[in-house]
Scaffold this motif. Structure first.
Motif, short mmCIF file in Angstrom:
data_model
loop_
_atom_site.label_atom_id
_atom_site.label_comp_id
_atom_site.label_asym_id
_atom_site.label_seq_id
_atom_site.Cartn_x
_atom_site.Cartn_y
_atom_site.Cartn_z
N GLY A 26 0.78 -1.23 0.00
CA GLY A 26 0.00 0.00 0.00
C GLY A 26 0.81 1.28 0.00
N PHE A 27 2.13 1.16 -0.06
CA PHE A 27 2.99 2.33 -0.15
C PHE A 27 4.29 1.91 -0.82
CE2 PHE A 27 5.96 1.32 3.37
CZ PHE A 27 5.25 0.32 4.02
N THR A 28 5.13 2.89 -1.12
CA THR A 28 6.39 2.60 -1.81
C THR A 28 7.41 2.13 -0.78
OG1 THR A 28 5.85 4.34 -3.41
CG2 THR A 28 8.09 3.43 -3.46
N PHE A 29 7.41 0.84 -0.56
CA PHE A 29 8.24 0.25 0.50
C PHE A 29 9.71 0.56 0.28
CE2 PHE A 29 9.09 -2.75 3.83
CZ PHE A 29 10.27 -3.38 3.47
N SER A 30 10.17 0.46 -0.95
CA SER A 30 11.60 0.60 -1.23
C SER A 30 12.14 2.00 -0.96
CB SER A 30 11.88 0.22 -2.68
OG SER A 30 11.18 1.07 -3.56
N ARG A 31 11.27 2.96 -0.74
CA ARG A 31 11.69 4.32 -0.43
C ARG A 31 11.40 4.72 1.01
NH1 ARG A 31 9.63 7.74 -5.78
NH2 ARG A 31 10.79 6.52 -7.33
N SER A 32 11.04 3.75 1.82
CA SER A 32 10.53 4.06 3.15
C SER A 32 11.41 3.53 4.27
CB SER A 32 9.12 3.50 3.31
OG SER A 32 8.26 4.01 2.32
N LEU A 33 11.64 4.38 5.25
CA LEU A 33 12.27 3.95 6.48
C LEU A 33 11.29 3.03 7.21
CD1 LEU A 33 14.65 4.53 8.59
CD2 LEU A 33 13.04 6.14 9.62
N ASN A 97 6.42 -0.89 11.95
CA ASN A 97 5.94 0.49 11.88
C ASN A 97 6.40 1.18 10.61
OD1 ASN A 97 7.08 3.51 12.60
ND2 ASN A 97 4.98 3.17 13.28
N TYR A 98 5.47 1.92 10.03
CA TYR A 98 5.77 2.81 8.91
C TYR A 98 5.15 4.17 9.21
CZ TYR A 98 4.76 5.12 4.45
OH TYR A 98 4.63 6.04 3.44
N PHE A 99 5.94 5.22 9.08
CA PHE A 99 5.44 6.57 9.30
C PHE A 99 5.39 7.30 7.97
CE2 PHE A 99 4.22 10.17 11.66
CZ PHE A 99 4.83 11.27 11.11
N ASP A 100 4.21 7.72 7.58
CA ASP A 100 4.02 8.48 6.34
C ASP A 100 4.24 9.96 6.66
OD1 ASP A 100 2.98 9.96 4.19
OD2 ASP A 100 1.62 8.35 3.64
N TYR A 101 5.41 10.46 6.29
CA TYR A 101 5.74 11.85 6.61
C TYR A 101 4.82 12.83 5.89
CZ TYR A 101 9.95 10.20 8.93
OH TYR A 101 10.82 9.57 9.78
#
Length: 118
Positions: A26-33, A97-101
Motif C-alpha cells: 500500500g505504499f512505496t516500500f523501497s523508499r521508506s524507512l 511500523n511505517y510513518f508516512d511523513y
C-alpha cells in the motif's frame, strides 16, 4: 491502503533465536524507512530498531544492540528482525511500523507475540 502484517513470533527458550517478519503493502516500500517496536506485558511500546530504505543505515535500542539485527528485502516488500541470545525481558508483542511523513500518520501491524521462557 497501507497494510503491515507481522509473522514469525513464538515461544523460545532463553539464549535462543527467532526471526520475525513484516510484509508491507500500500505504499512505496523501497523508499521508506521501516521500524520495529515492541511492547512488553504491562508496559508501553518501545523502539527496537530501524532501517533506511536502501539498508545503508540501521539503528538499535541499547537494550537490543548486538543481539538483534534488522534487515529488509525490497523485492519482497518485507522487513525482518532477527532476534538472538534472547532473554526473558525480550518477551513482548513485536510491531512493524511505517510513518508516512506526507500525511504525518503512523501505521502499525497487528503485532506478533514473542515469549522467552524456559
Amino acid at each position: 491502503q497501507v497494510h503491515l502484517v507481522e509473522s514469525g513470533g513464538g515461544l523460545v527458550q532463553p539464549g535462543g533465536s527467532l526471526r520475525v517478519s513484516c510484509a508491507a503493502s500500500g505504499f512505496t516500500f523501497s523508499r521508506s524507512l521501516m521500524r520495529w517496536y515492541r511492547q512488553p506485558p504491562g508496559k508501553g511500546r518501545e523502539f527496537a530498531a530501524s532501517i533506511s530504505p536502501t539498508s545503508s543505515s540501521t539503528n538499535y535500542a541499547d537494550s537490543v544492540k548486538g543481539r538483534f539485527t534488522i534487515s529488509r528485502d525490497n523485492g519482497k516488500n518485507t522487513v525482518y528482525l532477527h532476534l538472538e541470545n534472547l532473554k526473558p525481558e525480550d518477551t513482548a508483542v513485536y510491531y512493524c511500523n511505517y510513518f508516512d511523513y506526507g500525511k504525518a500518520t503512523n501505521y502499525w501491524g497487528q503485532g506478533t507475540q514473542v515469549t522467552v521462557s524456559s
